[in-house]
Design an enzyme around this catalytic site. Structure first.
Site, PDB file in Angstrom:
ATOM      1  N   CYS A 187      -1.070   0.261   2.314  1.00  0.00           N
ATOM      2  CA  CYS A 187      -1.920   1.448   2.386  1.00  0.00           C
ATOM      3  C   CYS A 187      -3.262   1.210   3.096  1.00  0.00           C
ATOM      4  CB  CYS A 187      -2.128   2.025   0.994  1.00  0.00           C
ATOM      5  SG  CYS A 187      -2.705   3.746   1.023  1.00  0.00           S
ATOM      6  N   GLU A 226       4.437   3.559  -1.137  1.00  0.00           N
ATOM      7  CA  GLU A 226       3.542   2.940  -2.109  1.00  0.00           C
ATOM      8  C   GLU A 226       3.718   3.566  -3.494  1.00  0.00           C
ATOM      9  OE1 GLU A 226      -1.210   1.852  -2.560  1.00  0.00           O
ATOM     10  OE2 GLU A 226      -0.603   3.617  -1.422  1.00  0.00           O
ATOM     11  N   LYS A 268      -1.911  -5.955  -2.730  1.00  0.00           N
ATOM     12  CA  LYS A 268      -2.751  -5.167  -1.829  1.00  0.00           C
ATOM     13  C   LYS A 268      -4.119  -5.824  -1.617  1.00  0.00           C
ATOM     14  CE  LYS A 268      -4.219  -0.274  -1.487  1.00  0.00           C
ATOM     15  NZ  LYS A 268      -4.010   1.038  -2.137  1.00  0.00           N
TER      16      LYS A 268
END
Length: 417
Positions: free
Chosen positions: A259, A147, A222
């Site tokens: 994540c 990331e 995300k």
């Protein structure tokens, strides 16, 4: 390190087990838990412990892969951990094997966070070049980076100067990776801070999918933004707007669960419903916050959704020039803690690879037969036995303002009162 030395390192003077890693990020001087156990246990005990911790792939342990000597030389010369393993599937009568070689890269930043931003970016490009070359020279078909690999993980400092690292989807880092994609006929997943130049220069935490011809296949933003301790990233970007896309590439159907999304089972589910065969989880997470969860969540997702998962975490402690606070009552500090690496692969049959180092840059390679995905769907029948209509009804009611939980109370519960 001898077994006696390991025992003396692990057991503190008060007789309690010391679980705190060393300052260099190792565990009692070892790169990983796997290596610590291997040095601490007899071969027979280690084999049995590994069976339980790592599972079995088609009844066998996940086997190591021999890599070319030039690749090993790159690993030695540039001091990065290099490991490779193979997941197999049962042979089928009507389909041949669908073997794909996949790679994960974990790394620390290359220069201090106080260095000029342009120098930091150029340094990280230089640092990753031999690792990407090692992946390409090993025949990796799909490669995923960690990331926000182009920059320090500064999203919790709340300082806006770090926004300078943001770039459009066809920016400098994409152009850098496109050359490798074309050179090695390799799909590359690149997680960056995206600057959306068409929508008021809005920032997003975005994963780009670069095709094996160097083309941009698409992007995913995300879905879930953490608000936990230092990790309150909504100062920089908000929840994504791209849904749960699956990208049909030359080497299979891949998706990216960025994540914090790994903590949301429905997020994993959605990628599976859209047909993913490999889901990558590029991350940045520290030991104090999440390490006990790290080996579990991705493996659960691989099992529940019958696909492979590649988990990547960055490495090292990143110190920032200005101390910051978390809003959790702790004193101000200049770093988030130690990013503990430990990148690994999980398979749909519950097997997984050993992890990369907890404190060194690394490249993890895996051969995976994608036929295993369908074989496990048929074995366990999770898709067939799921009650999606029941879940959908509950969710439809839950999102309404007048939702009431389905709770049936014992009529005698409050009788005495």
């Amino acid at each position: 390190m001898e077994r006696k030395e390991v025992e003396e390192t692990v057991i503190a003077e008060n007789g309690k087990i010391e679980a705190t890693p060393q300052k260099d990020g190792s565990i009692c001087g070892f790169d990983s838990l796997h290596h610590l156990l291997q040095a601490s246990l007899s071969p027979q005990l280690f084999q049995e412990v590994s069976r339980i911790l790592l599972g079995l792939n088609c009844g066998k342990k996940v086997e190591p892969i021999a890599l070319p000597q030039p690749v090993k030389s790159l690993s030695s010369e540039h001091d990065f951990d290099l490991q490779a393993f193979s997941f197999s599937a049962d042979r089928e009568s009507l389909r041949g094997p669908r073997i794909v070689r996949v790679g994960l890269i974990q790394n620390s930043i290359s220069l201090p966070t106080t260095a000029p931003f342009l120098d930091q970016r150029r340094a990280i490009f230089k640092k990753l070049t031999p690792i990407i070359d090692a992946a390409g020279s090993s025949g990796v078909n799909v490669l995923c980076l960690q990331e926000a690999w182009t920059m320090p993980f500064a999203f919790c400092t709340r300082e806006k100067k770090w926004c300078e690292f943001a770039e459009p989807i066809d920016g400098e880092s994409t152009q850098f990776l496109q050359e490798f994609a074309r050179k090695y006929n390799m799909v590359i997943v690149s997680s960056i801070l995206e600057r959306d130049v068409y929508h008021g220069e809005t920032l997003w935490n975005t994963a780009l999918i670069i095709g094996n011809h160097g083309n941009i296949i698409g992007k995913h933003r995300k879905n879930h933004i953490p608000r936990v301790g230092d990790f309150n990233e909504s100062t920089y970007y908000m929840e994504g707007n791209t849904g749960h896309p699956v990208f049909d590439t030359a080497y299979g159907k891949i998706a990216v669960n960025i994540c914090y999304g790994r903590h949301h089972p429905l997020n994993w589910l959605a990628f599976g419903l859209n047909g993913a065969e490999i889901v990558f989880n590029p991350s940045a997470t520290v030991g104090e916050l999440s390490e006990p969860m790290w080996p579990i969540e991705a493996r659960n997702a691989a099992i529940a959704n019958s696909y492979f998962v590649g988990s990547i975490n960055r490495v090292g402690t990143e110190v920032f020039p200005n101390p910051f606070t978390s809003g959790d009552g702790k004193p101000q500090h200049a770093d988030f803690g130690h990013f503990y690496g430990s990148s690994h692969f999980s398979a749909p049959d519950s097997s997984c690879t050993p992890s990369l180092s907890r404190h060194k840059d690394g490249l993890l390679i895996s051969d995976m037969d994608l036929n295993l995905c369908r074989q496990l769907k048929e074995k366990w029948g999770f898709r067939m036995t799921a009650r999606y209509e029941v879940y959908a009804d509950l969710l439809a009611r839950y999102v309404k303002h007048d939702f009431e939980p389905q709770v049936i109370s014992d009529p005698l519960l409050y009788k005495n009162a």
